[in-house]
Design a protein around this motif. Structure first.
Motif, PDB file in Angstrom:
ATOM      1  N   GLU A  45       0.807  -1.222   0.000  1.00 14.06           N
ATOM      2  CA  GLU A  45       0.000   0.000   0.000  1.00 14.06           C
ATOM      3  C   GLU A  45       0.839   1.269   0.000  1.00 14.06           C
ATOM      4  N   ALA A  46       2.143   1.144   0.093  1.00  8.28           N
ATOM      5  CA  ALA A  46       3.004   2.309   0.278  1.00  8.28           C
ATOM      6  C   ALA A  46       2.863   3.329  -0.850  1.00  8.28           C
ATOM      7  N   CYS A  47       2.903   2.881  -2.081  1.00 13.21           N
ATOM      8  CA  CYS A  47       2.823   3.814  -3.220  1.00 13.21           C
ATOM      9  C   CYS A  47       1.470   4.503  -3.286  1.00 13.21           C
ATOM     10  N   ASP A  48       0.406   3.774  -2.980  1.00 17.33           N
ATOM     11  CA  ASP A  48      -0.930   4.383  -2.979  1.00 17.33           C
ATOM     12  C   ASP A  48      -1.044   5.450  -1.897  1.00 17.33           C
ATOM     13  N   VAL A  49      -0.408   5.212  -0.738  1.00 12.89           N
ATOM     14  CA  VAL A  49      -0.422   6.202   0.343  1.00 12.89           C
ATOM     15  C   VAL A  49       0.261   7.484  -0.110  1.00 12.89           C
ATOM     16  N   LEU A  50       1.376   7.357  -0.815  1.00 16.13           N
ATOM     17  CA  LEU A  50       2.088   8.540  -1.308  1.00 16.13           C
ATOM     18  C   LEU A  50       1.254   9.291  -2.347  1.00 16.13           C
ATOM     19  N   ARG A  51       0.652   8.550  -3.265  1.00 18.98           N
ATOM     20  CA  ARG A  51      -0.159   9.194  -4.311  1.00 18.98           C
ATOM     21  C   ARG A  51      -1.370   9.910  -3.717  1.00 18.98           C
ATOM     22  N   ALA A  52      -1.906   9.365  -2.627  1.00 19.05           N
ATOM     23  CA  ALA A  52      -3.101   9.951  -2.004  1.00 19.05           C
ATOM     24  C   ALA A  52      -2.759  11.100  -1.064  1.00 19.05           C
ATOM     25  N   GLY A  53      -1.483  11.398  -0.896  1.00 18.14           N
ATOM     26  CA  GLY A  53      -1.090  12.494  -0.019  1.00 18.14           C
ATOM     27  C   GLY A  53      -1.022  12.108   1.440  1.00 18.14           C
ATOM     28  N   GLY A  54      -0.980  10.810   1.726  1.00 18.38           N
ATOM     29  CA  GLY A  54      -0.902  10.367   3.115  1.00 18.38           C
ATOM     30  C   GLY A  54       0.471  10.551   3.729  1.00 18.38           C
ATOM     31  N   ALA A  55       1.481  10.853   2.915  1.00 17.88           N
ATOM     32  CA  ALA A  55       2.835  11.107   3.399  1.00 17.88           C
ATOM     33  C   ALA A  55       3.556  11.950   2.358  1.00 17.88           C
ATOM     34  N   ASP A  65       4.470  -0.221  -8.423  1.00 13.17           N
ATOM     35  CA  ASP A  65       3.853   0.679  -9.399  1.00 13.17           C
ATOM     36  C   ASP A  65       4.263   2.111  -9.058  1.00 13.17           C
ATOM     37  N   ARG A  66       5.148   2.687  -9.869  1.00 11.08           N
ATOM     38  CA  ARG A  66       5.676   4.019  -9.579  1.00 11.08           C
ATOM     39  C   ARG A  66       5.015   5.091 -10.437  1.00 11.08           C
ATOM     40  N   THR A  67       3.818   4.863 -10.895  1.00 14.05           N
ATOM     41  CA  THR A  67       3.100   5.873 -11.674  1.00 14.05           C
ATOM     42  C   THR A  67       2.960   7.151 -10.853  1.00 14.05           C
ATOM     43  N   ASP A  68       3.375   8.274 -11.425  1.00 17.31           N
ATOM     44  CA  ASP A  68       3.315   9.593 -10.794  1.00 17.31           C
ATOM     45  C   ASP A  68       4.233   9.723  -9.587  1.00 17.31           C
ATOM     46  N   LEU A  69       5.157   8.804  -9.422  1.00 23.49           N
ATOM     47  CA  LEU A  69       6.071   8.867  -8.283  1.00 23.49           C
ATOM     48  C   LEU A  69       7.517   8.940  -8.758  1.00 23.49           C
ATOM     49  N   SER A  70       8.311   9.700  -8.043  1.00 25.73           N
ATOM     50  CA  SER A  70       9.763   9.679  -8.243  1.00 25.73           C
ATOM     51  C   SER A  70      10.359   8.715  -7.225  1.00 25.73           C
ATOM     52  N   ALA A  71      11.493   8.122  -7.550  1.00 29.53           N
ATOM     53  CA  ALA A  71      12.100   7.162  -6.627  1.00 29.53           C
ATOM     54  C   ALA A  71      13.613   7.144  -6.795  1.00 29.53           C
ATOM     55  N   ILE A  72      14.295   7.007  -5.686  1.00 30.43           N
ATOM     56  CA  ILE A  72      15.744   6.866  -5.666  1.00 30.43           C
ATOM     57  C   ILE A  72      16.066   5.524  -5.020  1.00 30.43           C
ATOM     58  N   PRO A  73      16.494   4.508  -5.800  1.00 30.99           N
ATOM     59  CA  PRO A  73      16.876   3.224  -5.193  1.00 30.99           C
ATOM     60  C   PRO A  73      18.047   3.430  -4.233  1.00 30.99           C
ATOM     61  N   SER A 175      10.828   7.263  -2.106  1.00 30.57           N
ATOM     62  CA  SER A 175       9.894   7.690  -3.150  1.00 30.57           C
ATOM     63  C   SER A 175       9.025   8.841  -2.656  1.00 30.57           C
ATOM     64  N   TRP A 176       8.503   9.621  -3.605  1.00 27.76           N
ATOM     65  CA  TRP A 176       7.611  10.740  -3.273  1.00 27.76           C
ATOM     66  C   TRP A 176       6.845  11.127  -4.534  1.00 27.76           C
ATOM     67  N   PRO A 177       5.704  11.800  -4.392  1.00 30.77           N
ATOM     68  CA  PRO A 177       4.939  12.240  -5.577  1.00 30.77           C
ATOM     69  C   PRO A 177       5.784  13.178  -6.418  1.00 30.77           C
ATOM     70  N   GLU A 178       5.921  12.885  -7.700  1.00 31.36           N
ATOM     71  CA  GLU A 178       6.834  13.656  -8.545  1.00 31.36           C
ATOM     72  C   GLU A 178       6.419  15.115  -8.691  1.00 31.36           C
ATOM     73  N   GLU A 179       5.139  15.419  -8.482  1.00 33.78           N
ATOM     74  CA  GLU A 179       4.678  16.806  -8.573  1.00 33.78           C
ATOM     75  C   GLU A 179       4.807  17.537  -7.240  1.00 33.78           C
ATOM     76  N   GLU A 180       5.296  16.853  -6.212  1.00 35.34           N
ATOM     77  CA  GLU A 180       5.391  17.446  -4.877  1.00 35.34           C
ATOM     78  C   GLU A 180       6.822  17.365  -4.350  1.00 35.34           C
ATOM     79  N   THR A 181       7.781  17.762  -5.188  1.00 35.02           N
ATOM     80  CA  THR A 181       9.177  17.766  -4.746  1.00 35.02           C
ATOM     81  C   THR A 181       9.438  19.091  -4.025  1.00 35.02           C
ATOM     82  N   THR A 182       8.991  19.150  -2.772  1.00 39.75           N
ATOM     83  CA  THR A 182       9.089  20.376  -1.985  1.00 39.75           C
ATOM     84  C   THR A 182      10.493  20.568  -1.424  1.00 39.75           C
TER      85      THR A 182
END
Length: 257
Positions: A45-55, A65-73, A175-182
């Motif tokens: 559920e981790a990626c869905d939580v990020l996409r939904a703004g839960g973190a 599934d990294r749709t709309d997410l940025s990630a650094i291995p 990982s974090w939402p790619e549109e929210e790189t604050t």
């Protein structure tokens, strides 16, 4: 940025097996005015939580599934097989997937490894969770193949684990939402990547201040128009005195009227 501009905060999600303690400690040292809240989430559920703004950002397991997410291995974990301490596997340092061919290997529904075909013989039913599978291993029902940090998380005195070769491995990524790189996300990226506190990347740049004129040293000698220093303090002649010739006579005093 999470929260209002007056009271910013940062929410960090993490999946089972990941220990963010070190990074949280560095965050609290560098940004004590910005509280960091940990959000534990199941790996699936981790990626869905990020996409939904839960973190604002989170540690996830790849592949995902990294749709709309940025990630650094960040790192890849060793895969291990969990067995009872008296099992034959406990007597060796490492096993291969082929060594497990005749064993009943449990495959829980929350498994995080990208299997094309799990090793061993499958159980009639898949355990709902890894925790349930651990209980079955302790009961002697079967074995379990998981990332090493998961085996440590579910440590029991009656169980042990050994590395398994020729099987998929789990990668952990930030990982974090790619549109929210604050700015706060950039700050946390810098911490995870080991940037020093003096690094300016990911932080607002302070405008360079105009350089003022270098003040003259106290007592500095001025150069005459010719460009050469007389070597004497200003106001005195090269021969000394107050402008007269060395050893010159004083002028006559004026008469009082």
């Amino acid at each position: 940025m999470t929260g209002s501009e007056d009271s910013p905060s940062f929410r960090l999600a993490y999946v089972p097996g990941v220990t963010p303690t070190k990074w949280v400690r560095i965050w609290n040292e560098r940004l004590p005015e910005v509280p960091l809240t940990l959000v534990g989430v199941p790996a699936a559920e981790a990626c869905d939580v990020l996409r939904a703004g839960g973190a604002d950002a989170g540690f996830v397991r790849l592949p995902a599934d990294r749709t709309d997410l940025s990630a650094i291995p960040l790192y890849t974990e060793t895969t291990v097989v969990v067995v009872p301490k008296d099992h034959v596997v406990a007597a060796v340092d490492e096993v291969s997937a082929e060594d497990l061919a005749d064993e009943l290997v449990l495959h829980p529904l929350d498994d995080t490894l990208d299997w094309e075909r799990p090793p061993g013989r499958p159980a009639i039913e898949r355990p709902a969770t890894t925790a349930d599978a651990i209980e079955l291993v302790a009961a002697g029902v079967g074995l379990l193949v998981v990332p090493q940090s998961i085996a440590r998380l579910h440590h029991r005195k009656d169980l042990t684990y050994r590395p398994v070769s020729d099987v998929p491995q789990s990668r952990v990524a930030l990982s974090w939402p790619e549109e929210e790189t604050t700015d706060l996300v950039e700050q946390f990226i810098g911490i995870v990547r080991g940037r020093t506190v003096n690094s300016t990347r990911g932080r607002p740049q302070t405008p360079a201040q105009p350089k003022g004129k270098r003040p003259e040293a106290r007592g500095a000698q001025r150069k005459p128009a010719g460009g050469k220093s007389t070597g004497k303090p200003a106001g005195k002649s090269a021969r000394g005195g107050t402008g007269g010739t060395k050893g010159g006579k004083r002028g006559k005093p004026r008469r009082r009227s």
